[in-house]
Design a protein around this motif. Structure first.
Motif, PDB file in Angstrom:
ATOM      1  N   GLY A  30      -5.525  -0.919   8.186  1.00 31.46           N
ATOM      2  CA  GLY A  30      -4.623  -1.313   7.439  1.00 31.46           C
ATOM      3  C   GLY A  30      -3.673  -0.606   6.243  1.00 31.46           C
ATOM      4  N   LEU A  31      -3.080   0.475   7.116  1.00 29.02           N
ATOM      5  CA  LEU A  31      -2.152   1.499   6.667  1.00 29.02           C
ATOM      6  C   LEU A  31      -0.581   0.853   7.567  1.00 29.02           C
ATOM      7  CD1 LEU A  31      -4.536   4.232   5.500  1.00 29.02           C
ATOM      8  CD2 LEU A  31      -3.035   2.417   3.483  1.00 29.02           C
ATOM      9  N   HIS A  33      -1.521   9.268   4.938  1.00 33.82           N
ATOM     10  CA  HIS A  33      -2.489   9.641   6.560  1.00 33.82           C
ATOM     11  C   HIS A  33      -2.713   9.700   7.633  1.00 33.82           C
ATOM     12  CE1 HIS A  33      -2.059   5.256   8.439  1.00 33.82           C
ATOM     13  NE2 HIS A  33      -0.735   5.481   7.681  1.00 33.82           N
ATOM     14  N   LEU A  86      -8.347  -5.443   4.405  1.00 34.74           N
ATOM     15  CA  LEU A  86      -6.739  -5.868   4.703  1.00 34.74           C
ATOM     16  C   LEU A  86      -6.508  -5.928   6.472  1.00 34.74           C
ATOM     17  CD1 LEU A  86      -4.769  -6.173   3.515  1.00 34.74           C
ATOM     18  CD2 LEU A  86      -3.749  -3.749   3.832  1.00 34.74           C
ATOM     19  N   HIS A  98      -9.363  -1.091   2.023  1.00 34.83           N
ATOM     20  CA  HIS A  98      -8.682  -1.589   3.524  1.00 34.83           C
ATOM     21  C   HIS A  98      -9.636  -1.583   4.733  1.00 34.83           C
ATOM     22  CE1 HIS A  98      -6.681   2.230   2.409  1.00 34.83           C
ATOM     23  NE2 HIS A  98      -5.971   1.491   1.490  1.00 34.83           N
ATOM     24  N   SER A 146       2.176   2.620   1.698  1.00 34.80           N
ATOM     25  CA  SER A 146       1.783   2.734   2.906  1.00 34.80           C
ATOM     26  C   SER A 146       0.541   1.790   3.212  1.00 34.80           C
ATOM     27  CB  SER A 146       0.992   4.467   2.882  1.00 34.80           C
ATOM     28  OG  SER A 146      -0.290   4.544   2.704  1.00 34.80           O
ATOM     29  N   CYS A 147       0.518   1.218   2.619  1.00 35.48           N
ATOM     30  CA  CYS A 147      -0.475  -0.052   2.182  1.00 35.48           C
ATOM     31  C   CYS A 147      -0.150  -0.920   1.236  1.00 35.48           C
ATOM     32  CB  CYS A 147      -1.908   0.127   1.329  1.00 35.48           C
ATOM     33  SG  CYS A 147      -3.106  -1.182   1.318  1.00 35.48           S
ATOM     34  N   PRO A 148       0.380  -2.210   2.608  1.00 35.21           N
ATOM     35  CA  PRO A 148       1.239  -3.419   2.154  1.00 35.21           C
ATOM     36  C   PRO A 148       0.861  -4.069   0.794  1.00 35.21           C
ATOM     37  CG  PRO A 148      -0.286  -3.910   4.412  1.00 35.21           C
ATOM     38  CD  PRO A 148      -0.709  -2.224   3.834  1.00 35.21           C
TER      39      PRO A 148
END
Lengths: 170, 357
Positions: free
Chosen positions: A90-91, B43, A53, A50, B168-170
């Motif tokens: 990163g999210l 999150h 990213l 994360h 949620s995470c690319p």
């Protein structure tokens, strides 16, 4: 300057680390530096995905990975996530972020995945036109094969089916 | 088996060393990341919405047609479990360590044999996992796909035509599919070929990790290899790529084992029997030492140096000797020193029970 670790010998190795805009510097003597390097990864903690990213996204928004001043504040209308928040964690905040903030991240997706177009599974009930597009893709492959093996009757019927589906998409 | 029994038993279906290529491949896993349309990702998900997601998943897994297709699935909220029980689910690879935070928002769906598990409100609303022994990636994908289809009957997924399943995470968008195999590669490590192998894997778009995921070391010569790319390939392409690579690794590991067995027979036999001796008689045992010795012992079993030991016992002992599991068996919290003693005792008892069988 004395070594940060042993506080005895002069510092000869200067180690700078920038993760997520925060900068860490260590000044070490050569003995401590080699001990730390040989001993563990603690010296340079493994970058988690994360953080990595987030750095990439940040770089993408600002054109620089170390710039710390205010980011452009595009905001997702649905969940309120800002680019700054996305760049920090990163999210994404919600699925809408992909069409709101996500437009600007598209080149990044290509960089991560080597492609930016989904060719896999489509949900049966809610996939809508994506499902038809997928069927067309599969049929086009079959058409190529049919032509390759000179099965022209089969090719013609596949072609008709593709036309039919393409009309549905319009 | 209820969830309470699951956490009391060190044995999981995926530990059975019965799958194809089981001398090298311990297990196969497929994970699908999915999100519900209209809710923020976990999150940033508030308690009320987290609850709604949990209810939606609960009713989706309770559908008769889904249960008929894949068997009995049941959702438990993390708050229904004690902290030791939660930790055991992590040690058994059924949930990720992230699930231990904010338990009031999270839940886990399990099939009683532990082959299917679904994490609810982890990084994504749903993480559907299928875990089988040996090289069974296709079987894992078929099963996960069936569960996914079943859930989709009721749940509206967040999906976009171009980007596929939205996560949620690319790094997970597109198929949302992460496939992995866990391999035991002692001979490639011993012959110092492993680094070259790992470098090659990273060039092929694959990731290598230790037994307990991201950032963990490959103790016990166990490596997890998984796909990195999730967008732009079909699920079948991802699975096929990984199977091809896994089979290559199997071939290379076997060749290295044969070479070792032929050229360094005495050293290998000595290593194996020393490991077996220590495991059978030592009075204290750290977790790392256990992993190393179990790896040596398993190599001995696979090479036929030791007989009469079921290969599945090694993973069973690894799970058995993890901190939370030890506390659970003992029924009390243990400090690290007490753990080392109790670990050695349990391993000794288990191995001696085998030689008496």
């Amino acid at each position: 300057m004395l070594c940060d670790r042993c506080q005895k010998r002069p510092a000869e190795v200067h180690f700078t680390q920038i993760i997520n805009n925060s900068k860490k510097q260590m000044n070490l003597c050569s003995t401590c530096a080699s001990e730390l390097q040989a001993g563990s990864l603690g010296f340079a903690p493994q970058l988690n995905l994360h953080d990595f990213l987030a750095g990439l996204i940040n770089h993408h928004f600002t054109g620089s990975s170390i710039q710390t001043n205010a980011l452009p504040q595009m905001r997702c209308e649905k969940c309120g996530s800002t680019e700054a928040q996305v760049a920090k964690t990163g999210l994404f905040g919600c699925s809408e972020c992909y069409s709101q903030i996500g437009e600007r991240v598209r080149p990044l997706l290509k960089r991560i995945h080597g492609s930016s177009i989904h060719t896999g599974k489509v949900p049966k009930r809610t996939g809508g036109t994506a499902l038809i597009a997928k069927e067309i893709r599969i049929l086009k492959n079959q058409l190529q094969n049919a032509i390759k093996y000179e099965e022209f009757e089969e090719a013609a019927s596949i072609r008709d089916r593709i036309k039919e589906l393409e009309q549905k998409l319009q | 088996m209820s969830l309470k029994e699951t956490v009391s038993n060190p044995y999981s279906k995926w530990l059975e060393a019965t799958g194809p290529e089981n001398d090298v491949i311990i297990s196969s896993r497929v994970r699908l990341a999915r999100n519900l349309m209209g809710y923020p990702f976990p999150h940033v998900l508030g308690h009320e919405n987290a609850d709604k997601v949990l209810y939606a998943v609960q009713s989706a897994v309770a559908q008769k047609s889904l249960q008929e297709a894949v068997g009995n699935l049941e959702l438990s909220r993390m708050t229904e479990l004690s902290s030791i029980e939660r930790q055991i689910l992590v040690e058994k690879h059924l949930i990720s360590p992230d699930m231990l935070e904010q338990p009031e928002k999270r839940g886990v769906v399990l099939r009683d044999d532990e082959v299917i598990s679904i994490m609810v409100n982890e990084e994504d609303h749903l993480r559907i996992q299928c875990l089988l022994p040996g090289l069974q990636l296709k079987e894992c994908w078929d099963l996960a796909n069936t569960v996914d289809d079943g859930l989709e009957q009721i749940i509206d997924y967040a999906f976009a035509k171009e980007q596929g399943y939205l996560t949620s995470c690319p790094t997970n968008i597109g198929t949302g599919l992460r496939a992995s195999v866990m391999l035991h590669l002692p001979a490639l490590v011993m012959t110092r070929q492993i680094n070259a192998v790992l470098t090659t894997l990273s060039k092929l778009g694959l990731t290598v990790r230790g037994l307990y995921g991201e950032g963990t070391q490959a103790t016990g010569n166990l490596f997890q290899v998984s796909n990195q790319v999730t967008l732009g390939l079909t699920e079948e392409e991802i699975i096929d790529n990984l199977i091809t690579v896994a089979l290559q690794l199997v071939t290379q590991e076997r060749a290295a084992r044969r070479a070792l067995h032929k050229e360094q027979l005495h050293q290998i036999e000595d290593k194996v029997w020393r490991a077996y001796g220590l495991l059978k008689y030592a009075r204290t045992m750290t977790s790392n030492e256990t992993m190393t010795l179990l790896s040596d012992m398993r190599l001995g079993v696979d090479l036929g140096v030791i007989t009469g030991i079921p290969p599945g016992i090694i993973m069973e002992l690894i799970i058995l000797s993890r901190p939370a599991f030890l506390s659970k068996v003992k029924g009390a919290d243990l400090n690290p020193y007490q753990r080392d003693i109790f670990r050695a005792t349990l391993i000794r008892e288990r191995l001696n029970s085998l030689s008496n069988e």
